[in-house]
Design a protein around this motif. Sequence first.
Motif, PDB file in Angstrom:
ATOM      1  N   GLY A  18      -5.451   9.077   7.255  1.00  0.00           N
ATOM      2  CA  GLY A  18      -6.570   8.720   6.389  1.00  0.00           C
ATOM      3  C   GLY A  18      -6.592   7.229   6.129  1.00  0.00           C
ATOM      4  O   GLY A  18      -6.082   6.436   6.930  1.00  0.00           O
ATOM      5  N   GLU A  19      -7.185   6.824   4.997  1.00  0.00           N
ATOM      6  CA  GLU A  19      -7.265   5.399   4.682  1.00  0.00           C
ATOM      7  C   GLU A  19      -5.889   4.837   4.340  1.00  0.00           C
ATOM      8  O   GLU A  19      -5.041   5.526   3.764  1.00  0.00           O
ATOM      9  CB  GLU A  19      -8.212   5.178   3.505  1.00  0.00           C
ATOM     10  CG  GLU A  19      -9.676   5.386   3.853  1.00  0.00           C
ATOM     11  CD  GLU A  19     -10.578   4.964   2.721  1.00  0.00           C
ATOM     12  OE1 GLU A  19     -10.066   4.655   1.621  1.00  0.00           O
ATOM     13  OE2 GLU A  19     -11.809   4.954   2.916  1.00  0.00           O
ATOM     14  N   ALA A  20      -5.678   3.583   4.688  1.00  0.00           N
ATOM     15  CA  ALA A  20      -4.421   2.904   4.370  1.00  0.00           C
ATOM     16  C   ALA A  20      -4.295   2.746   2.863  1.00  0.00           C
ATOM     17  O   ALA A  20      -5.293   2.611   2.141  1.00  0.00           O
ATOM     18  CB  ALA A  20      -4.378   1.537   5.046  1.00  0.00           C
ATOM     19  N   GLY A  21      -3.064   2.773   2.366  1.00  0.00           N
ATOM     20  CA  GLY A  21      -2.823   2.604   0.941  1.00  0.00           C
ATOM     21  C   GLY A  21      -3.034   1.165   0.498  1.00  0.00           C
ATOM     22  O   GLY A  21      -3.201   0.261   1.318  1.00  0.00           O
ATOM     23  N   VAL A  22      -3.019   0.974  -0.817  1.00  0.00           N
ATOM     24  CA  VAL A  22      -3.209  -0.354  -1.403  1.00  0.00           C
ATOM     25  C   VAL A  22      -1.873  -0.876  -1.905  1.00  0.00           C
ATOM     26  O   VAL A  22      -1.094  -0.132  -2.514  1.00  0.00           O
ATOM     27  CB  VAL A  22      -4.225  -0.287  -2.569  1.00  0.00           C
ATOM     28  CG1 VAL A  22      -4.395  -1.655  -3.220  1.00  0.00           C
ATOM     29  CG2 VAL A  22      -5.559   0.244  -2.072  1.00  0.00           C
ATOM     30  N   ASN A  23      -1.592  -2.148  -1.621  1.00  0.00           N
ATOM     31  CA  ASN A  23      -0.355  -2.802  -2.062  1.00  0.00           C
ATOM     32  C   ASN A  23       0.900  -2.046  -1.631  1.00  0.00           C
ATOM     33  O   ASN A  23       1.824  -1.839  -2.402  1.00  0.00           O
ATOM     34  CB  ASN A  23      -0.362  -2.978  -3.589  1.00  0.00           C
ATOM     35  CG  ASN A  23      -1.447  -3.932  -4.056  1.00  0.00           C
ATOM     36  OD1 ASN A  23      -1.770  -4.891  -3.366  1.00  0.00           O
ATOM     37  ND2 ASN A  23      -2.012  -3.668  -5.219  1.00  0.00           N
ATOM     38  N   GLY A  24       0.891  -1.603  -0.386  1.00  0.00           N
ATOM     39  CA  GLY A  24       2.060  -0.919   0.157  1.00  0.00           C
ATOM     40  C   GLY A  24       2.095   0.570  -0.091  1.00  0.00           C
ATOM     41  O   GLY A  24       3.082   1.231   0.241  1.00  0.00           O
ATOM     42  N   GLY A  25       1.028   1.115  -0.665  1.00  0.00           N
ATOM     43  CA  GLY A  25       0.987   2.559  -0.916  1.00  0.00           C
ATOM     44  C   GLY A  25       0.858   3.345   0.379  1.00  0.00           C
ATOM     45  O   GLY A  25       0.438   2.808   1.413  1.00  0.00           O
ATOM     46  N   PRO A  26       1.209   4.643   0.372  1.00  0.00           N
ATOM     47  CA  PRO A  26       1.130   5.464   1.590  1.00  0.00           C
ATOM     48  C   PRO A  26      -0.318   5.729   1.996  1.00  0.00           C
ATOM     49  O   PRO A  26      -1.222   5.702   1.155  1.00  0.00           O
ATOM     50  CB  PRO A  26       1.843   6.758   1.189  1.00  0.00           C
ATOM     51  CG  PRO A  26       1.648   6.840  -0.299  1.00  0.00           C
ATOM     52  CD  PRO A  26       1.698   5.412  -0.792  1.00  0.00           C
ATOM     53  N   SER A  27      -0.525   5.985   3.261  1.00  0.00           N
ATOM     54  CA  SER A  27      -1.870   6.310   3.757  1.00  0.00           C
ATOM     55  C   SER A  27      -2.245   7.728   3.371  1.00  0.00           C
ATOM     56  O   SER A  27      -1.384   8.596   3.179  1.00  0.00           O
ATOM     57  CB  SER A  27      -1.917   6.170   5.283  1.00  0.00           C
ATOM     58  OG  SER A  27      -1.661   4.836   5.674  1.00  0.00           O
ATOM     59  N   GLY A  28      -3.542   7.977   3.269  1.00  0.00           N
ATOM     60  CA  GLY A  28      -4.036   9.319   3.011  1.00  0.00           C
ATOM     61  C   GLY A  28      -3.999  10.153   4.282  1.00  0.00           C
ATOM     62  O   GLY A  28      -3.516   9.712   5.329  1.00  0.00           O
ATOM     63  N   ASP A  29      -4.494  11.368   4.203  1.00  0.00           N
ATOM     64  CA  ASP A  29      -4.518  12.281   5.344  1.00  0.00           C
ATOM     65  C   ASP A  29      -5.940  12.434   5.873  1.00  0.00           C
ATOM     66  O   ASP A  29      -6.913  12.192   5.156  1.00  0.00           O
ATOM     67  CB  ASP A  29      -3.971  13.653   4.940  1.00  0.00           C
ATOM     68  CG  ASP A  29      -2.530  13.583   4.458  1.00  0.00           C
ATOM     69  OD1 ASP A  29      -1.795  12.699   4.929  1.00  0.00           O
ATOM     70  OD2 ASP A  29      -2.149  14.408   3.597  1.00  0.00           O
TER      71      ASP A  29
END
Length: 375
Positions: free
Chosen positions: A232-243
Amino acid sequence: MAKEDFYKLLGVEKNASEAEIKKSYRRMAMKYHPDRNNDNPEEAEKKFKEIKEAYEILSDAKKRAAYDQFGHAGVDPSMGGGRGGAESFSDIFGDVFGDIFGGGRQQRSSVQRGADLRYNLELTLEEAVGGTETTIKVPVLVICGECSGSGAKPGSSPVTCSTCHGHGQVRMQQGFFSVQQTCPTCRGAGKQIKDPCPKCYGQGRVQETKTLSVKVPAGVDTGDRIRLAGEGEAGVNGGPSGDLYVQVQVKDHNIFTRDGAHLYCEVPISFPTACLGGEIEVPTLDGKVKLKIPAETQTGKLFRLRGKGVKPVRGGAVGDLLCRVQLETPVHLTKDQKALIEQLAESLSGGGKHHSPQEHGWMDGVKNFFDKLTG
């Protein structure tokens, strides 16, 4: 000096959508970026900062609501704004009593998981029943390669927020209560981007089209979902990506109708076969098979071919193929053929036996109905 209206700064109407606001911001930011205005960089930088501030307010639903209701006062920290009328009573209640009893809310993490996405995938019945592997193209937000997701121009880095001094929250006095809230300048991140990345405009993410391979298991049906973890979309500030969830939609078939694990079809049979019996060929998803038709078969009769249906994707017994025979009336008859049918009709109507069981049963029903009416 009074601030210019945020909507006018971005050149959009007050009822503009989020997409329209974002598109206009990107255009304006590119126009007034200091690196693109060597003739008057100071004026360009001032305008650039104003545009960035306007976008930060109007791209946030709560801040935009506060701005629409109270104007600049609704989002100015020095005037008790930032959340304004858009903040719920429960938020203020928690902040006030948290400070009284020494609790307060902890700094909100700026790390955010990317959004989940959905892709609608159309399959033929054969692909859904037998399984397949296909490729799809999905537009998705990915980490900006220019700034590696920091949002800052290469060679620079985010700086400590000047409003909250890196805490991510600001404390404000309301009467004798001390209220703590998320910093409206950095949105709780504790840092600001003074010099945005020219590729992502400070967002840290850019949109790209991914080409992905999807393995479709055998037996899927309309409404089933295939999960591609981390696509899914990339996370913000190093957060994990979605599905990414691939939603299955099975196209209508010109022969078969599916109901769970079972398949249905209609098969034409000739008049002689219906009367005298015989064998006909029936289509299945694996090829043709022979079906024995008993003598005196009526149109609409259902025949079951066991194990010729669908194996459910979640396990269980393979379904059946149910064939409904439909009597096919001959057309374009010759004179001799018509004469033979007339002879057959006369033969069937003669004698004391009933040769049309459906008609006989229907006529008996009509007779009984009128007998009851007449007493």
